[in-house]
Design a protein around this motif. Sequence first.
Motif, short mmCIF file in Angstrom:
data_model
loop_
_atom_site.label_atom_id
_atom_site.label_comp_id
_atom_site.label_asym_id
_atom_site.label_seq_id
_atom_site.Cartn_x
_atom_site.Cartn_y
_atom_site.Cartn_z
N THR A 1 8.54 -9.96 -76.14
CA THR A 1 7.46 -8.96 -76.22
C THR A 1 7.02 -8.37 -74.89
OG1 THR A 1 5.88 -10.97 -75.46
CG2 THR A 1 6.61 -10.90 -77.89
N ALA A 2 6.16 -7.54 -74.86
CA ALA A 2 5.43 -7.03 -73.46
C ALA A 2 4.97 -8.26 -72.82
CB ALA A 2 4.43 -6.04 -74.10
N THR A 3 5.12 -8.06 -71.65
CA THR A 3 4.50 -9.32 -70.92
C THR A 3 3.85 -9.00 -69.52
OG1 THR A 3 6.85 -10.56 -71.34
CG2 THR A 3 5.73 -11.23 -69.33
N ALA A 4 2.83 -9.80 -69.38
CA ALA A 4 2.07 -9.67 -68.10
C ALA A 4 2.34 -10.69 -66.97
CB ALA A 4 0.68 -9.48 -68.21
N ILE A 5 2.44 -10.24 -65.77
CA ILE A 5 2.34 -11.03 -64.55
C ILE A 5 0.99 -11.46 -64.10
CG2 ILE A 5 3.21 -11.47 -62.31
CD1 ILE A 5 5.17 -9.35 -62.56
N VAL A 6 0.67 -12.65 -64.23
CA VAL A 6 -0.58 -13.15 -63.82
C VAL A 6 -0.59 -14.07 -62.64
CG1 VAL A 6 -2.50 -14.67 -64.48
CG2 VAL A 6 -1.24 -13.45 -66.18
N PRO B 1 2.61 -16.70 -55.27
CA PRO B 1 3.53 -16.49 -54.09
C PRO B 1 3.36 -17.44 -53.06
CG PRO B 1 2.51 -14.50 -55.04
CD PRO B 1 1.85 -15.45 -55.72
N ALA B 2 2.19 -18.14 -52.77
CA ALA B 2 1.97 -18.80 -51.49
C ALA B 2 2.31 -20.24 -51.89
CB ALA B 2 0.54 -18.67 -51.13
N ALA B 3 2.56 -20.73 -53.22
CA ALA B 3 2.78 -22.09 -53.53
C ALA B 3 4.25 -22.65 -53.22
CB ALA B 3 2.33 -22.40 -55.03
N ARG B 4 4.36 -23.88 -52.60
CA ARG B 4 5.60 -24.45 -52.61
C ARG B 4 5.60 -25.67 -53.35
NH1 ARG B 4 6.37 -19.83 -52.21
NH2 ARG B 4 7.52 -18.95 -50.58
N GLY B 5 6.82 -26.41 -53.02
CA GLY B 5 6.89 -27.85 -53.71
C GLY B 5 6.72 -27.74 -55.09
N ASP B 6 6.03 -28.83 -55.42
CA ASP B 6 5.97 -29.25 -57.18
C ASP B 6 5.44 -27.94 -57.71
OD1 ASP B 6 7.47 -31.26 -57.05
OD2 ASP B 6 5.72 -32.73 -57.00
N ASP B 7 4.33 -27.19 -57.00
CA ASP B 7 3.46 -26.09 -57.62
C ASP B 7 4.21 -24.96 -57.44
OD1 ASP B 7 1.46 -27.97 -57.97
OD2 ASP B 7 0.53 -27.58 -56.24
N GLY B 8 5.32 -24.71 -56.76
CA GLY B 8 5.91 -23.43 -56.59
C GLY B 8 6.47 -22.82 -57.81
N ASN B 9 6.53 -21.49 -57.75
CA ASN B 9 7.33 -20.67 -58.76
C ASN B 9 8.84 -20.85 -58.31
OD1 ASN B 9 4.70 -18.97 -59.11
ND2 ASN B 9 5.74 -19.09 -60.92
N SER B 10 9.90 -20.66 -59.35
CA SER B 10 11.37 -20.66 -59.19
C SER B 10 11.35 -19.06 -58.63
CB SER B 10 12.01 -20.87 -60.37
OG SER B 10 11.89 -19.89 -61.26
N MET B 11 10.76 -18.22 -58.80
CA MET B 11 11.01 -16.82 -58.33
C MET B 11 10.80 -16.81 -56.70
SD MET B 11 11.05 -13.66 -59.34
CE MET B 11 10.98 -12.04 -58.82
N PHE B 12 9.84 -17.84 -56.08
CA PHE B 12 9.70 -17.75 -54.63
C PHE B 12 10.45 -18.74 -54.09
CE2 PHE B 12 6.09 -15.50 -57.00
CZ PHE B 12 6.22 -14.22 -56.24
N ALA B 13 10.14 -19.92 -54.84
CA ALA B 13 10.68 -21.25 -54.28
C ALA B 13 11.99 -21.46 -54.18
CB ALA B 13 10.05 -22.55 -55.06
N LEU B 14 12.85 -20.52 -55.13
CA LEU B 14 14.21 -20.62 -55.36
C LEU B 14 14.84 -19.21 -55.18
CD1 LEU B 14 14.62 -22.66 -58.64
CD2 LEU B 14 14.76 -23.63 -56.20
N ALA B 15 14.19 -18.33 -54.28
CA ALA B 15 14.74 -16.97 -54.03
C ALA B 15 16.01 -17.11 -53.41
CB ALA B 15 13.74 -16.42 -52.71
N ASP B 16 16.58 -18.08 -52.54
CA ASP B 16 17.81 -17.95 -52.10
C ASP B 16 18.87 -18.34 -53.39
OD1 ASP B 16 16.88 -17.56 -49.59
OD2 ASP B 16 17.16 -19.48 -48.79
N GLN B 17 18.25 -19.34 -54.16
CA GLN B 17 19.47 -19.53 -55.24
C GLN B 17 19.37 -18.25 -56.27
OE1 GLN B 17 17.08 -21.41 -54.02
NE2 GLN B 17 17.48 -23.73 -54.34
N HIS B 18 18.28 -17.66 -56.50
CA HIS B 18 18.31 -16.52 -57.19
C HIS B 18 19.46 -15.58 -56.78
CE1 HIS B 18 15.29 -16.59 -60.41
NE2 HIS B 18 14.58 -17.58 -59.37
N GLU B 19 19.40 -15.29 -55.49
CA GLU B 19 20.27 -14.09 -55.06
C GLU B 19 21.88 -14.89 -55.04
OE1 GLU B 19 21.82 -10.96 -53.13
OE2 GLU B 19 19.80 -11.16 -53.82
N ARG B 20 21.87 -16.01 -54.78
CA ARG B 20 23.17 -16.52 -54.86
C ARG B 20 23.79 -16.59 -56.22
NH1 ARG B 20 22.96 -22.53 -54.44
NH2 ARG B 20 22.37 -22.43 -56.44
N ASP B 21 22.99 -16.87 -57.08
CA ASP B 21 23.40 -17.14 -58.45
C ASP B 21 23.71 -15.81 -59.59
OD1 ASP B 21 23.65 -19.82 -58.33
OD2 ASP B 21 21.98 -20.36 -59.58
#
Length: 315
Positions: free
Chosen positions: A119-124, A214-234
């Motif tokens: 479905t169409a999706t919005a970023i919140v 975007p500013a959250a880290r730790g348990d509250d973080g998004n994989s999009m930001f908290a795992l940015a290096d892993q995203h590029e590597r994978d």
Amino acid sequence: MPARVAIVIRTKNRGEFLRRALADVASQTFDDWEVIVVNDRGAREAVEDAVAVSGIGNKVTIIDTHPPGGRCAAANAGLRASDAALAVLHDDDDRWHPDFLQRAVAWLDEHPSDAGVMTATAIVYEERGADGWVETARVPYWEGLRAITYTDLLEINRAVPISFLYRRWLHDDVGFYDESLDAVEDWEFYLRVTLRHHIGFIGGEPLAYWTQRPAARGDDGNSMFALADQHERDDVAVRDEALRRWVEENGAGLPLYIGLVERRLREDMRTMFDDLLREQHRLHEARHPIWSRLRRLRHRLRNAPSRAGGAGEPS
């Protein structure tokens, strides 16, 4: 009889988000579903507390991952725990429009040849407020998107798990999520699916909400930001593995030629960049022609004291 839809919620030490996700599921206008909450090596008590206050505990099963766990292992564990005909990953921080399941299930009923529907999706966007997470902005994700195609996915992922309801037998056909990946597991799965099957798409008003902090880290973080290096590597790992399989079957001729073309394009771009720098320098010099320099010199000479006169006397 099993529920029609298995909703797999991955979570780890995020009781606040889990409570919100369960409330989100409970608000769906379609109610023939079950929830499998997968605790990915987090605190079990927090998960049980969130389920206990959800009001839908009788439709929720809690399971735990085994070491080493991880995002893909959690997804696969939840999917294997259900016999439902349809499945969807609802990560604990994402949300739905109340009609998401109703419209997605109806689509698959009306299009039996589609293996799934997105479905169409919005970023919140969210920020931490005094009373919890507060929405600060909402923008379309891939505005104008009308279909999910294999061609487009080869370039970049255009979908997120919260937007994809699919037939559970897809895992019997193309396999489960690749547990060797720490990120981009959804994209890699979509590539395998769209290579063999058609995916429907419901456009218009977004029915899925992908939350980002975007500013959250730790348990509250998004994989999009908290795992940015892993995203590029994978991302590179997925492409490299696919290319090596292709070369094993077809030889390295075409990739070698493409590599040569890419190298020449890079060299041409470098030459163009150098030419642009030289042109920029030339235009900068053109702003100061010789006549303007002579005019400044004449101005200085007119205002200089006369050598013939005394100090301070006009010439």
